[in-house]
Motif scaffolding. Sequence first.
Motif, PDB file in Angstrom:
ATOM      1  N   GLY A   1       3.777  -8.773 -72.473  1.00  0.00           N
ATOM      2  CA  GLY A   1       5.006  -7.985 -72.369  1.00  0.00           C
ATOM      3  C   GLY A   1       5.925  -8.487 -71.266  1.00  0.00           C
ATOM      4  N   ILE A   2       5.352  -8.773 -70.115  1.00  0.00           N
ATOM      5  CA  ILE A   2       6.152  -9.256 -68.983  1.00  0.00           C
ATOM      6  C   ILE A   2       6.735 -10.630 -69.289  1.00  0.00           C
ATOM      7  CG2 ILE A   2       6.066 -10.001 -66.564  1.00  0.00           C
ATOM      8  CD1 ILE A   2       3.746  -7.895 -66.274  1.00  0.00           C
ATOM      9  N   SER A   3       5.896 -11.547 -69.759  1.00  0.00           N
ATOM     10  CA  SER A   3       6.382 -12.902 -70.015  1.00  0.00           C
ATOM     11  C   SER A   3       7.371 -12.924 -71.176  1.00  0.00           C
ATOM     12  CB  SER A   3       5.222 -13.881 -70.243  1.00  0.00           C
ATOM     13  OG  SER A   3       4.395 -13.462 -71.305  1.00  0.00           O
ATOM     14  N   GLY A   4       7.170 -12.074 -72.166  1.00  0.00           N
ATOM     15  CA  GLY A   4       8.125 -11.980 -73.274  1.00  0.00           C
ATOM     16  C   GLY A   4       9.477 -11.465 -72.809  1.00  0.00           C
ATOM     17  N   ALA A   5       9.457 -10.451 -71.949  1.00  0.00           N
ATOM     18  CA  ALA A   5      10.716  -9.910 -71.414  1.00  0.00           C
ATOM     19  C   ALA A   5      11.429 -10.953 -70.550  1.00  0.00           C
ATOM     20  CB  ALA A   5      10.436  -8.649 -70.607  1.00  0.00           C
ATOM     21  N   LEU A   6      10.665 -11.644 -69.709  1.00  0.00           N
ATOM     22  CA  LEU A   6      11.280 -12.674 -68.864  1.00  0.00           C
ATOM     23  C   LEU A   6      11.806 -13.838 -69.698  1.00  0.00           C
ATOM     24  CD1 LEU A   6       8.857 -12.678 -65.807  1.00  0.00           C
ATOM     25  CD2 LEU A   6      11.268 -12.023 -65.814  1.00  0.00           C
TER      26      LEU A   6
ATOM     27  N   SER B   1      24.223 -20.401 -68.904  1.00  0.00           N
ATOM     28  CA  SER B   1      24.566 -21.152 -67.687  1.00  0.00           C
ATOM     29  C   SER B   1      24.170 -22.622 -67.735  1.00  0.00           C
ATOM     30  CB  SER B   1      23.902 -20.515 -66.469  1.00  0.00           C
ATOM     31  OG  SER B   1      22.504 -20.759 -66.466  1.00  0.00           O
ATOM     32  N   GLY B   2      23.107 -22.941 -68.441  1.00  0.00           N
ATOM     33  CA  GLY B   2      22.585 -24.305 -68.453  1.00  0.00           C
ATOM     34  C   GLY B   2      21.898 -24.691 -67.153  1.00  0.00           C
ATOM     35  N   LYS B   3      21.708 -23.739 -66.233  1.00  0.00           N
ATOM     36  CA  LYS B   3      21.082 -24.025 -64.936  1.00  0.00           C
ATOM     37  C   LYS B   3      19.574 -24.161 -65.096  1.00  0.00           C
ATOM     38  CE  LYS B   3      24.587 -21.875 -62.060  1.00  0.00           C
ATOM     39  NZ  LYS B   3      24.877 -20.867 -61.038  1.00  0.00           N
ATOM     40  N   ILE B   4      19.071 -25.278 -64.545  1.00  0.00           N
ATOM     41  CA  ILE B   4      17.642 -25.552 -64.640  1.00  0.00           C
ATOM     42  C   ILE B   4      16.835 -24.543 -63.826  1.00  0.00           C
ATOM     43  CG2 ILE B   4      15.821 -27.253 -64.134  1.00  0.00           C
ATOM     44  CD1 ILE B   4      17.607 -27.992 -66.524  1.00  0.00           C
ATOM     45  N   PHE B   5      17.289 -24.257 -62.599  1.00  0.00           N
ATOM     46  CA  PHE B   5      16.578 -23.268 -61.788  1.00  0.00           C
ATOM     47  C   PHE B   5      17.522 -22.154 -61.400  1.00  0.00           C
ATOM     48  CE2 PHE B   5      14.610 -21.316 -58.100  1.00  0.00           C
ATOM     49  CZ  PHE B   5      13.314 -21.180 -58.547  1.00  0.00           C
ATOM     50  N   PRO B   6      17.100 -20.947 -61.561  1.00  0.00           N
ATOM     51  CA  PRO B   6      15.779 -20.516 -61.993  1.00  0.00           C
ATOM     52  C   PRO B   6      15.638 -20.322 -63.500  1.00  0.00           C
ATOM     53  CG  PRO B   6      16.982 -18.615 -61.218  1.00  0.00           C
ATOM     54  CD  PRO B   6      17.894 -19.816 -61.034  1.00  0.00           C
ATOM     55  N   ALA B   7      16.756 -20.172 -64.209  1.00  0.00           N
ATOM     56  CA  ALA B   7      16.694 -19.755 -65.609  1.00  0.00           C
ATOM     57  C   ALA B   7      15.879 -20.696 -66.494  1.00  0.00           C
ATOM     58  CB  ALA B   7      18.103 -19.581 -66.166  1.00  0.00           C
ATOM     59  N   GLY B   8      16.118 -21.988 -66.406  1.00  0.00           N
ATOM     60  CA  GLY B   8      15.415 -22.938 -67.268  1.00  0.00           C
ATOM     61  C   GLY B   8      13.933 -23.014 -66.966  1.00  0.00           C
ATOM     62  N   VAL B   9      13.596 -23.085 -65.687  1.00  0.00           N
ATOM     63  CA  VAL B   9      12.192 -23.191 -65.281  1.00  0.00           C
ATOM     64  C   VAL B   9      11.424 -21.924 -65.667  1.00  0.00           C
ATOM     65  CG1 VAL B   9      10.651 -23.373 -63.281  1.00  0.00           C
ATOM     66  CG2 VAL B   9      12.673 -24.822 -63.418  1.00  0.00           C
ATOM     67  N   VAL B  10      12.001 -20.766 -65.376  1.00  0.00           N
ATOM     68  CA  VAL B  10      11.326 -19.513 -65.703  1.00  0.00           C
ATOM     69  C   VAL B  10      11.220 -19.338 -67.218  1.00  0.00           C
ATOM     70  CG1 VAL B  10      11.390 -16.991 -65.481  1.00  0.00           C
ATOM     71  CG2 VAL B  10      11.929 -18.434 -63.506  1.00  0.00           C
ATOM     72  N   SER B  11      12.219 -19.789 -67.956  1.00  0.00           N
ATOM     73  CA  SER B  11      12.161 -19.711 -69.422  1.00  0.00           C
ATOM     74  C   SER B  11      11.008 -20.535 -69.972  1.00  0.00           C
ATOM     75  CB  SER B  11      13.470 -20.206 -70.042  1.00  0.00           C
ATOM     76  OG  SER B  11      14.534 -19.382 -69.702  1.00  0.00           O
ATOM     77  N   VAL B  12      10.869 -21.761 -69.504  1.00  0.00           N
ATOM     78  CA  VAL B  12       9.786 -22.629 -69.980  1.00  0.00           C
ATOM     79  C   VAL B  12       8.430 -22.065 -69.573  1.00  0.00           C
ATOM     80  CG1 VAL B  12       8.747 -24.921 -69.750  1.00  0.00           C
ATOM     81  CG2 VAL B  12      11.205 -24.702 -70.111  1.00  0.00           C
ATOM     82  N   ALA B  13       8.325 -21.638 -68.313  1.00  0.00           N
ATOM     83  CA  ALA B  13       7.059 -21.059 -67.846  1.00  0.00           C
ATOM     84  C   ALA B  13       6.725 -19.804 -68.654  1.00  0.00           C
ATOM     85  CB  ALA B  13       7.143 -20.733 -66.359  1.00  0.00           C
ATOM     86  N   SER B  14       7.724 -18.992 -68.943  1.00  0.00           N
ATOM     87  CA  SER B  14       7.510 -17.767 -69.711  1.00  0.00           C
ATOM     88  C   SER B  14       7.059 -18.080 -71.133  1.00  0.00           C
ATOM     89  CB  SER B  14       8.781 -16.917 -69.737  1.00  0.00           C
ATOM     90  OG  SER B  14       9.117 -16.495 -68.434  1.00  0.00           O
ATOM     91  N   LEU B  15       7.652 -19.087 -71.741  1.00  0.00           N
ATOM     92  CA  LEU B  15       7.254 -19.504 -73.081  1.00  0.00           C
ATOM     93  C   LEU B  15       5.788 -19.944 -73.093  1.00  0.00           C
ATOM     94  CD1 LEU B  15       8.032 -20.053 -76.024  1.00  0.00           C
ATOM     95  CD2 LEU B  15       8.779 -22.331 -75.293  1.00  0.00           C
ATOM     96  N   VAL B  16       5.396 -20.723 -72.102  1.00  0.00           N
ATOM     97  CA  VAL B  16       4.002 -21.163 -71.989  1.00  0.00           C
ATOM     98  C   VAL B  16       3.080 -19.957 -71.829  1.00  0.00           C
ATOM     99  CG1 VAL B  16       2.364 -22.403 -70.493  1.00  0.00           C
ATOM    100  CG2 VAL B  16       4.559 -23.458 -71.103  1.00  0.00           C
ATOM    101  N   MET B  17       3.476 -19.008 -70.989  1.00  0.00           N
ATOM    102  CA  MET B  17       2.638 -17.844 -70.749  1.00  0.00           C
ATOM    103  C   MET B  17       2.562 -16.933 -71.974  1.00  0.00           C
ATOM    104  SD  MET B  17       1.370 -18.540 -67.871  1.00  0.00           S
ATOM    105  CE  MET B  17       0.429 -17.044 -67.598  1.00  0.00           C
ATOM    106  N   VAL B  18       3.655 -16.792 -72.707  1.00  0.00           N
ATOM    107  CA  VAL B  18       3.613 -16.027 -73.960  1.00  0.00           C
ATOM    108  C   VAL B  18       2.558 -16.631 -74.881  1.00  0.00           C
ATOM    109  CG1 VAL B  18       4.888 -15.574 -76.110  1.00  0.00           C
ATOM    110  CG2 VAL B  18       5.949 -15.056 -73.910  1.00  0.00           C
ATOM    111  N   GLY B  19       2.587 -17.944 -75.022  1.00  0.00           N
ATOM    112  CA  GLY B  19       1.586 -18.624 -75.855  1.00  0.00           C
ATOM    113  C   GLY B  19       0.174 -18.413 -75.344  1.00  0.00           C
ATOM    114  N   GLY B  20       0.001 -18.488 -74.034  1.00  0.00           N
ATOM    115  CA  GLY B  20      -1.321 -18.303 -73.447  1.00  0.00           C
ATOM    116  C   GLY B  20      -1.864 -16.896 -73.659  1.00  0.00           C
ATOM    117  N   TYR B  21      -1.014 -15.900 -73.415  1.00  0.00           N
ATOM    118  CA  TYR B  21      -1.468 -14.516 -73.608  1.00  0.00           C
ATOM    119  C   TYR B  21      -1.726 -14.215 -75.081  1.00  0.00           C
ATOM    120  CZ  TYR B  21      -0.243 -13.700 -68.718  1.00  0.00           C
ATOM    121  OH  TYR B  21      -0.165 -13.761 -67.345  1.00  0.00           O
ATOM    122  N   LEU B  22      -0.886 -14.740 -75.980  1.00  0.00           N
ATOM    123  CA  LEU B  22      -1.144 -14.569 -77.414  1.00  0.00           C
ATOM    124  C   LEU B  22      -2.472 -15.203 -77.806  1.00  0.00           C
ATOM    125  CD1 LEU B  22       2.362 -15.131 -79.045  1.00  0.00           C
ATOM    126  CD2 LEU B  22       1.005 -13.023 -79.085  1.00  0.00           C
TER     127      LEU B  22
END
Length: 112
Positions: free
Chosen positions: A67-72, A83-104
């Motif tokens: 739930g947390i990683s999906g919301a983030l 924005s196209g900004k790598i940090f924080p939006a891009g980095v957190v997006s990629v990390a969140s995607l990885v974590m969504v996959g891990g929790y699933l």
Amino acid sequence: MGDDHLSISQKLTLAYAALVGVGGIVGYVKAGSAKSLAAGVISAAALSFVYTQLPVTPFVASSVGLGISGALLAVMGSRFKKSGKIFPAGVVSVASLVMVGGYLNEIWHILR
């Protein structure tokens, strides 16, 4: 409990919590965003709960983490798209995607 006893899920959750927490602090320091600070600290605290509960109640912990990683992912993915900004939006997006996959993956293995 030493680091040798931590599961991969716990290690990734701990690193993710640190990233999110630091990201919230950086957002506050750089832009004066109290929302970023609150979101980062609350998310990091919730992920710390997930970290501690993974070995005890893996289904509940993984569900909360999902739930947390999906919301983030949704929030930061939208910000990255705008924005196209790598940090924080891009980095957190990629990390969140990885974590969504891990929790699933964790949930899938529990339910099988």
